[in-house]
Each structure stands twice: as structure tokens, then as C-alpha cells.
Motif scaffolding. Structure first.
Motif, mmCIF file in Angstrom:
data_model
loop_
_atom_site.group_PDB
_atom_site.id
_atom_site.type_symbol
_atom_site.label_atom_id
_atom_site.label_comp_id
_atom_site.label_asym_id
_atom_site.label_seq_id
_atom_site.Cartn_x
_atom_site.Cartn_y
_atom_site.Cartn_z
ATOM 1 N N LEU A 309 26.290 17.727 56.975
ATOM 2 C CA LEU A 309 25.290 18.787 56.984
ATOM 3 C C LEU A 309 25.862 20.044 56.344
ATOM 4 N N PHE A 310 24.997 20.812 55.686
ATOM 5 C CA PHE A 310 25.401 22.108 55.138
ATOM 6 C C PHE A 310 24.394 23.162 55.589
ATOM 7 N N PRO A 311 24.773 24.440 55.642
ATOM 8 C CA PRO A 311 23.855 25.481 56.105
ATOM 9 C C PRO A 311 22.598 25.555 55.230
ATOM 10 N N ASN A 312 21.458 25.593 55.882
ATOM 11 C CA ASN A 312 20.169 25.580 55.202
ATOM 12 C C ASN A 312 20.068 26.686 54.147
ATOM 13 N N GLU A 313 19.629 26.301 52.949
ATOM 14 C CA GLU A 313 19.384 27.197 51.806
ATOM 15 C C GLU A 313 20.654 27.829 51.245
ATOM 16 N N ASP A 314 21.817 27.337 51.625
ATOM 17 C CA ASP A 314 23.084 27.871 51.127
ATOM 18 C C ASP A 314 23.577 26.990 49.978
ATOM 19 N N ALA A 315 23.251 27.402 48.747
ATOM 20 C CA ALA A 315 23.588 26.584 47.580
ATOM 21 C C ALA A 315 25.099 26.476 47.388
ATOM 22 N N GLU A 316 25.843 27.535 47.695
ATOM 23 C CA GLU A 316 27.298 27.488 47.550
ATOM 24 C C GLU A 316 27.901 26.463 48.511
ATOM 25 N N ALA A 317 27.402 26.449 49.739
ATOM 26 C CA ALA A 317 27.915 25.481 50.716
ATOM 27 C C ALA A 317 27.550 24.064 50.312
ATOM 28 N N LEU A 318 26.354 23.883 49.772
ATOM 29 C CA LEU A 318 25.933 22.558 49.297
ATOM 30 C C LEU A 318 26.880 22.086 48.197
ATOM 31 N N ALA A 319 27.158 22.975 47.226
ATOM 32 C CA ALA A 319 28.032 22.607 46.111
ATOM 33 C C ALA A 319 29.434 22.255 46.599
ATOM 34 N N ALA A 320 29.955 23.057 47.534
ATOM 35 C CA ALA A 320 31.303 22.804 48.046
ATOM 36 C C ALA A 320 31.376 21.445 48.757
#
Length: 386
Positions: A309-320
Motif C-alpha cells: 500500500l502507498f499513501p493515497n494520491e501521493d505520486a512520489e510514494a507510488l513511484a518509490a
């Protein structure tokens, strides 16, 4: 058993509720029951033999999206005729709180009614305001099902009563046995959903993609779904747009093959999800899942044990997270194994039996159950009380 199922949303527009109704009907038919499904559909929409069209649907804003529903005097007449001619042992309506065929069926029906609530929207002022209008119809419902704890909370907070939680079902073997497609393999990331519906999260994924491609230049994003493809990549650097392949609308068979082919499935949805059927389908196919940390998604993924899971709407966290996973074949294999094991609880062999148990309870009564057990059972099923 003669079972009538009411789908509120247009049959010709793909969606989780429509797929759930279709798969439930086909599961029950395989079990030897007689099933008829009533749903909105355009005149030229091909329908399976068990489905009956209630006429064309119209778009209505609902739960952060635009739903295609059917409601009005003509629809009411068609509902009454279908109910009368079907002579059903039980009626199973979906989303009866929406202005839809399901609500019309509640008004028209005389026998046992089971209702499934899919919506997760704890701030729904419209639902709370409409309760006085909905109440007479909802009081006729014999038992209530919610597809998740979050859908159940919406029901309890706005409409009162309670519901038993039975998740959406999936034919796990259908996805697990699909053949991967060679052209969809090779460091691929998958996304399936309506391109032009912001809450499905494709813009978040597109914002993350440059950082992913910078670290994994051989990666590709495969996007399946309808919408404006040019607009979807408009903010991507021109040199990266060729790394996104749009597949358009795909068949169920190709969806399974896509999920069997990708190295990572990403669900960047931003809200309005009460369950997350695509996550279950991806796990069934053995695709490692990376999803936004919506409450419903976290529940489906066992708190992050069956998918990350990654923080909702956090594109940087998604990419990482995507970069870390794509660089770690061992972790991807671990997610495949955990997801494949966890998803068995969502198979129709389990979910269908639970739904059928509710049908049998409302049709046969609970006479064979001890009085104290009967009271508890009725409470858990959200039975209407006189």
C-alpha cells in the motif's frame, strides 16, 4: 429455487456491480437454480439468456461518479411485470438506496427481499436526506448484505439497521489458469479502469511514471479501459509517451491474460471504493499488487500482507514503492504467493454459498434454529422488524 436479481446499473457499461451480478447469477445457475436478472440496457446491447432489459438508462451523478440508472413510470411498469411473471422465491436487489430499478423492485415486491449495499460513502448527505423517502421501501427488505465493512458502515450511519458482510466474489481459477501474453510481458505495469474517471487514479499513476521510467527505462505501462488516451498522457514528457500502451476496452479473457502477464499491478484509486474487485482479480491471476491505502483496499489486501500500500494520491510514494518492487524479484514472488493464498476466501465457491445461505434463511425462516441463535442470526443479517 427461483431467484430474481436486480442490477441497478446499465448492463452495457462495465463496472464492479454489474460484474458481481453477472457472476453471481452464473454461479447460481451452475448450482441448479433458476435465475433471472433485470437490468437497464440499450436496445442493441447483447444480453445473456438469463438477463431481461428494463430499457435504456440515463446518466446520474452518484457516489463521486456518473452512474447509468433506470427510473420512472415506464420502468416501474416493467419491474412490476417482471416480478409478477417471475414468481420468484426470493428477490435480490443491489443498491436499493439509489434511484434505480432496485428501489422500484422493493416497492413492487411482496415476497422475501435480500439487498446488497455496495456504496462506501460515509459523508453522503444525499443518502441521509433521502431516508424518509426510502424508508417504506427499505422496510420491506428481509435481509441486508454489505460487500465490505465500509459499505456496512455507510448503511448503518445513514439508513439504520445492520448487514452481514459478504464480499464480492471472483472465479479464482479463471484468472489463475489464464495464459500470459508474450507482448504484455517484460517489466510491465498494469492498470485497468476508466481512463477519464479521476477517482480511478490514473492521473496519480501518470504523475509517478517519470520517476519510475527514470530508474527503470525499459518499463512499460499497459492501460486497459475507455477514455481519452491523448488527454491521459498530455502531462507526460513527449519522450516517455511511447512507454504507455493503451489497450482500450478488453474482454474478460484478455483482462485475465493481462493480469497474468504484468510484473506489477497498480491500483491508484483515490476514493469512493467500497471493496476493490480488481485487486481480487489481480491476486487471483498471481499479479503482485501495489494499491493506494484506501480503507477498503487495505481490508482486501489483509492490511498490506497480501499486497503493498502507498499513501493515497501521493505520486512520489507510488513511484518509490514501484521502483523498489520492480528492482526486487524476490519481493514480487513473495507478493504473488501471499496474494494467491489470500484470495481463495473470495472465490465464488465460498461467497456464493454465503449468499445462498441468506436466501435460504429468508425463504425458509429460521425455525430449525434455537430461539437465542435465531435472534442473533436475524440481527447479523440486518432483518427488518415489525
Amino acid at each position: 429455487m427461483r431467484i430474481g436479481i436486480v442490477c441497478p446499473y446499465s448492463w452495457d457499461v462495465p463496472g464492479g456491480v454489474q460484474f458481481h451480478v453477472r457472476d453471481l447469477a452464473e454461479h447460481l445457475i451452475r448450482q441448479g437454480h433458476t435465475v433471472s436478472v433485470l437490468a437497464p440496457a440499450d436496445d442493441d446491447t447483447p444480453l445473456p439468456p438469463y438477463a431481461v432489459s428494463a430499457g435504456r438508462a440515463v446518466p446520474v451523478p452518484y457516489n463521486g461518479s456518473v452512474a447509468r440508472l433506470n427510473f420512472g413510470f415506464l420502468s416501474a411498469a416493467r419491474v412490476r411485470r417482471w416480478v409478477h411473471e417471475g414468481d420468484f422465491d426470493v428477490l435480490h436487489v443491489h443498491e436499493p438506496a439509489a434511484p434505480s430499478l432496485a428501489l422500484l423492485t422493493c416497492w413492487a415486491a411482496r415476497g422475501p427481499i435480500v439487498a446488497t449495499f455496495h456504496t462506501s460513502n460515509p459523508r453522503s448527505r444525499a443518502m441521509a436526506a433521502a431516508y424518509p423517502i426510502l424508508q417504506p421501501a427499505l422496510e420491506k427488505i428481509s435481509a441486508r448484505i454489505a460487500v465490505s465493512e465500509y459499505a456496512r458502515r455507510t448503511l448503518v450511519e445513514h439508513l439504520g439497521g445492520d448487514a452481514v458482510v459478504i464480499p464480492n466474489g471472483v472465479d479464482v481459477e479463471f484468472f489463475a489458469s489464464a495464459e500470459p501474453k508474450a507482448e504484455w510481458q517484460g517489466r510491465t505495469i498494469g492498470f485497468i479502469g476508466r481512463i477519464d474517471e479521476p477517482r480511478k487514479g490514473l492521473p496519480v499513476l501518470m504523475r509517478a511514471l517519470p520517476a519510475v521510467l527514470a530508474e527503470h527505462p525499459d518499463a512499460r505501462l499497459l492501460v486497459a479501459g475507455r477514455g481519452d488516451e491523448k488527454e491521459a498522457v498530455a502531462d507526460l514528457p513527449a519522450a516517455m509517451r511511447g512507454r504507455v500502451e493503451f489497450l482500450g476496452m478488453i474482454s474478460d479473457e484478455d483482462k485475465a491474460r493481462l493480469l497474468r502477464s504484468v510484473d506489477l499491478y497498480v491500483a491508484p484509486n483515490t476514493g469512493g471504493e467500497s471493496f476493490g474487485i480488481i485487486l481480487v482479480e489481480a491476486m487471483s491471476a498471481g499479479a503482485p499488487v501495489l494499491a493506494s491505502d484506501l480503507d477498503a483496499f487495505a481490508q482486501v489486501l489483509d492490511g498490506g500482507a497480501a499486497g503493498e500500500l502507498f499513501p493515497n494520491e501521493d505520486a512520489e510514494a507510488l513511484a518509490a514503492a514501484a521502483n523498489r518492487l520492480l528492482a526486487d524479484p524476490g519481493r514480487l514472488a513473495e507478493l504473488r504467493e501471499r496474494g494467491s493464498s489470500h484470495v481463495r476466501r473470495f472465490d465464488w465457491s465460498t461467497v456464493g454459498a454465503d449468499v445462498l445461505a441468506v436466501y435460504e434463511t429468508v425463504t425458509d425462516g429460521a425455525g430449525a434454529v434455537a430461539p437465542d441463535e435465531r435472534a442473533g442470526l436475524l440481527g447479523r443479517l440486518g432483518f427488518a422488524r415489525d
